[in-house]
Write an enzyme that holds these catalytic residues in place. Structure first.
Site, PDB file in Angstrom:
ATOM      1  N   ARG A 134      -9.843   7.400   4.160  1.00  0.00           N
ATOM      2  CA  ARG A 134      -9.248   6.243   3.473  1.00  0.00           C
ATOM      3  C   ARG A 134      -9.001   6.547   2.000  1.00  0.00           C
ATOM      4  O   ARG A 134      -8.004   6.118   1.432  1.00  0.00           O
ATOM      5  CB  ARG A 134     -10.165   5.022   3.635  1.00  0.00           C
ATOM      6  CG  ARG A 134     -10.173   4.516   5.080  1.00  0.00           C
ATOM      7  CD  ARG A 134     -11.281   3.540   5.328  1.00  0.00           C
ATOM      8  NE  ARG A 134     -11.141   2.319   4.584  1.00  0.00           N
ATOM      9  CZ  ARG A 134     -12.158   1.574   4.166  1.00  0.00           C
ATOM     10  NH1 ARG A 134     -13.395   1.946   4.406  1.00  0.00           N
ATOM     11  NH2 ARG A 134     -11.935   0.464   3.518  1.00  0.00           N
TER      12      ARG A 134
ATOM     13  N   ARG B 155       0.822  -1.207   0.000  1.00  0.00           N
ATOM     14  CA  ARG B 155       0.000   0.000   0.000  1.00  0.00           C
ATOM     15  C   ARG B 155       0.856   1.258   0.000  1.00  0.00           C
ATOM     16  O   ARG B 155       0.315   2.362  -0.001  1.00  0.00           O
ATOM     17  CB  ARG B 155      -0.869   0.012   1.248  1.00  0.00           C
ATOM     18  CG  ARG B 155      -2.363  -0.152   0.950  1.00  0.00           C
ATOM     19  CD  ARG B 155      -3.029  -0.293   2.281  1.00  0.00           C
ATOM     20  NE  ARG B 155      -4.412   0.022   2.304  1.00  0.00           N
ATOM     21  CZ  ARG B 155      -5.373  -0.892   2.418  1.00  0.00           C
ATOM     22  NH1 ARG B 155      -5.083  -2.165   2.418  1.00  0.00           N
ATOM     23  NH2 ARG B 155      -6.617  -0.518   2.534  1.00  0.00           N
TER      24      ARG B 155
END
Ligand code: AMP
Length: 220
Positions: free
Chosen positions: A174, A91
């Site tokens: 997010r 990520r």
């Protein structure tokens, strides 16, 4: 049986978890969904869970070192010998570099990275309506893919719930985290010739077919 070693890349709500499960079943690989592992650790109140809980609640990433060790250990397990599907990892660029090092020491390499593309408004609809089974982790959508048993899981009867971080306040964080920290991986893997872009809009089976097509002769 063909094996695959792939990363599913994409924003929250792109359908990575759903597609990871289908790939795991089809290719008999392991599925490493870092978000699932962390959520379970939080519920079980393990040391990992205690460290990760605040990050998950805020919609922020847990520190690279924590997640890299976790994935590194998991990849050595027996069920990953026939390949793996990474969902939610890497990520960050630092995580991708660590993955490269880990795979090198294992003498294996990534077959490809599937970058799942989905418009912003579809993401928000999907996340806000997403429901998961507390017991088996099966995924539903309140409107697009509801359970036939109301608040209970079709597969095991477990209770369906909404993830804390799927609430509207946290969704925005997010998405920002994805744009700033994860989206640069699209270029990173593109430059390495690993990237396939997948249209993530549409029925689960259609998206799965697109992925299989993109994988082409992988592993054969
Ligand atoms: P997900 O289920 O993939 O949306 O992940 C849920 C949450 O788990 C994220 O918002 C992060 O807090 C944490 N998480 C999952 N994977 C990673 C990762 N590779 N690096 C850092 N944090 C992660």
């Amino acid at each position: 049986m063909a094996s695959v070693r792939v990363v599913l890349l994409g924003p929250p709500g792109a359908g990575k978890g759903t597609q990871a499960k289908l790939l795991r079943e089809q290719f008999d690989t392991c599925q490493i969904s870092t978000g699932d592992i962390l959520r379970k650790a939080v519920v079980d109140k393990t040391p990992l869970g205690q460290e990760a809980a605040a990050y998950l609640n805020r919609g922020e990433l847990v520190p690279d070192s924590v997640i890299v060790n976790l994935v590194g250990e998991r990849l050595k397990e027996k069920d990953c010998e026939n390949g793996f599907v990474l969902d939610g990892f890497p990520r960050t660029i630092a995580q991708a570099e660590s993955l490269e090092r880990i795979l090198k020491t294992m003498g294996i390499r990534l077959d490809g990275v599937l970058s799942m593309q989905i418009p912003h408004d579809v993401i928000v609809d999907r996340l806000a309506g997403r429901r998961s089974c507390k017991n088996c982790g099966a995924l539903y959508h309140r409107v697009f893919d509801p359970s036939t048993r109301g608040g209970a899981c079709d597969q095991c009867g477990g209770e369906l719930y909404q993830r804390d971080d799927d609430r509207e306040e946290t969704i925005n964080t997010r998405l920002n985290v994805y744009e700033t920290q994860t989206a640069p991986l699209v270029n990173y893997y593109g430059q390495r010739g690993k990237l396939s872009e997948i249209d993530g809009v549409g029925k689960v089976d259609d998206v799965h077919r697109r992925i299989i097509q993109a994988l082409g002769g992988v592993g054969n």
